[in-house]
Design an enzyme around this catalytic site. Structure first.
Site, PDB file in Angstrom:
ATOM      1  N   GLY A  49       9.577  -0.026  26.972  1.00  0.00           N
ATOM      2  CA  GLY A  49      11.010   0.068  27.204  1.00  0.00           C
ATOM      3  C   GLY A  49      11.623  -1.312  27.023  1.00  0.00           C
ATOM      4  N   GLN A  54      17.630  -8.128  27.271  1.00  0.00           N
ATOM      5  CA  GLN A  54      16.329  -8.786  27.064  1.00  0.00           C
ATOM      6  C   GLN A  54      16.223  -9.400  25.671  1.00  0.00           C
ATOM      7  OE1 GLN A  54      14.026  -5.190  28.655  1.00  0.00           O
ATOM      8  NE2 GLN A  54      12.738  -6.901  29.276  1.00  0.00           N
ATOM      9  N   CYS A  98       7.141  -6.209  33.086  1.00  0.00           N
ATOM     10  CA  CYS A  98       8.395  -6.414  32.356  1.00  0.00           C
ATOM     11  C   CYS A  98       8.172  -7.453  31.267  1.00  0.00           C
ATOM     12  CB  CYS A  98       9.468  -6.894  33.337  1.00  0.00           C
ATOM     13  SG  CYS A  98      11.070  -7.160  32.576  1.00  0.00           S
ATOM     14  N   LEU A  99       8.680  -7.170  30.069  1.00  0.00           N
ATOM     15  CA  LEU A  99       8.517  -8.128  28.971  1.00  0.00           C
ATOM     16  C   LEU A  99       9.236  -9.447  29.262  1.00  0.00           C
ATOM     17  CD1 LEU A  99       8.901  -5.827  25.842  1.00  0.00           C
ATOM     18  CD2 LEU A  99       6.827  -6.512  27.044  1.00  0.00           C
ATOM     19  N   HIS A 140      14.169   0.969  36.112  1.00  0.00           N
ATOM     20  CA  HIS A 140      13.810  -0.402  35.732  1.00  0.00           C
ATOM     21  C   HIS A 140      14.682  -0.863  34.555  1.00  0.00           C
ATOM     22  CE1 HIS A 140      10.661  -3.616  34.764  1.00  0.00           C
ATOM     23  NE2 HIS A 140      11.443  -3.612  33.705  1.00  0.00           N
ATOM     24  N   GLU A 141      14.772  -0.011  33.517  1.00  0.00           N
ATOM     25  CA  GLU A 141      15.521  -0.406  32.317  1.00  0.00           C
ATOM     26  C   GLU A 141      17.013  -0.512  32.615  1.00  0.00           C
ATOM     27  OE1 GLU A 141      14.034  -1.609  29.945  1.00  0.00           O
ATOM     28  OE2 GLU A 141      12.037  -0.850  30.358  1.00  0.00           O
ATOM     29  N   HIS A 144      18.245  -3.658  34.261  1.00  0.00           N
ATOM     30  CA  HIS A 144      18.472  -4.811  33.376  1.00  0.00           C
ATOM     31  C   HIS A 144      19.947  -4.903  32.970  1.00  0.00           C
ATOM     32  CE1 HIS A 144      14.544  -6.537  32.618  1.00  0.00           C
ATOM     33  NE2 HIS A 144      14.011  -5.364  32.325  1.00  0.00           N
TER      34      HIS A 144
END
Ligand code: ZN
Length: 183
Positions: A49, A54, A98-99, A140-141, A144
């Site tokens: 995701g 990001q 998380c990236l 989570h997404e 952001h």
């Protein structure tokens, strides 16, 4: 299409509230290219995701690998201007990665059922109710887009670990779902 650079924790763009995408701009090359680049970047970094902030674009767009429907093939999902609402008071705990917080993962409790309203890449309405790990991934997404990282929601700092140590000391078959980082 291009792989974009992923912003990591500490970069102020991850803490901004992202702007909605005007509906009449969804079909423009700017937005369509951004979505394609986000998908390419997500795969390049082995993620499941990714949210536009990001990749340094403060817009309310999320891409996901949707592999939560039993018996259905995984597919890509793009959500524009998503709105989530919890529809259950019950919470579930999952290990998240998380990236933008590379190499780490942590245990977070979130509402285990949410309703989603959004537009897809074509500007069509998307509406569904999801539960379990899918609900966690969506939350989570979408966090952001409001400048929130999962680390803000850790309830126990002892349940926060580098991936290598997670694999050595904390992993069980049940919790080894990989999170966004998926390493
Ligand atoms: Zn993330």
């Amino acid at each position: 299409m291009a792989v974009r650079k992923v912003a990591v924790m500490g970069n102020p763009i991850l803490r901004e509230k992202a702007a909605p995408v005007p509906v009449n701009e969804i079909a423009t090359p700017k937005i369509q290219t951004l979505i394609q680049d986000m998908i390419e970047t997500m795969f390049e970094y082995d993620g499941r995701g990714l949210a536009a902030p990001q990749v340094h674009e403060s817009l309310r767009i999320v891409v996901l690998v949707w592999d939560f429907d039993a018996g259905k093939k995984p597919h890509l999902m793009c959500l524009i201007n998503p709105v989530l609402k919890p529809v259950s008071k019950e919470k579930s705990e999952f290990w998240e990665g998380c990236l933008s917080v590379p190499g780490l993962r942590g245990l977070v409790a979130r509402p285990n059922k949410v309703s989603l309203e959004a537009l897809n890449q074509k500007g069509e309405k998307v509406s569904m109710v999801v539960d379990g790990f899918a609900a966690t991934v969506l939350q989570h997404e979408c966090d952001h887009l409001d400048g929130v990282l999962y680390v803000d929601k850790l309830k126990d700092p002892t349940q926060f670990a580098f991936n290598k140590e997670f694999d050595r000391f904390l992993s069980t078959d049940e919790n080894d779902d990989g999170g966004e980082g998926g390493e």
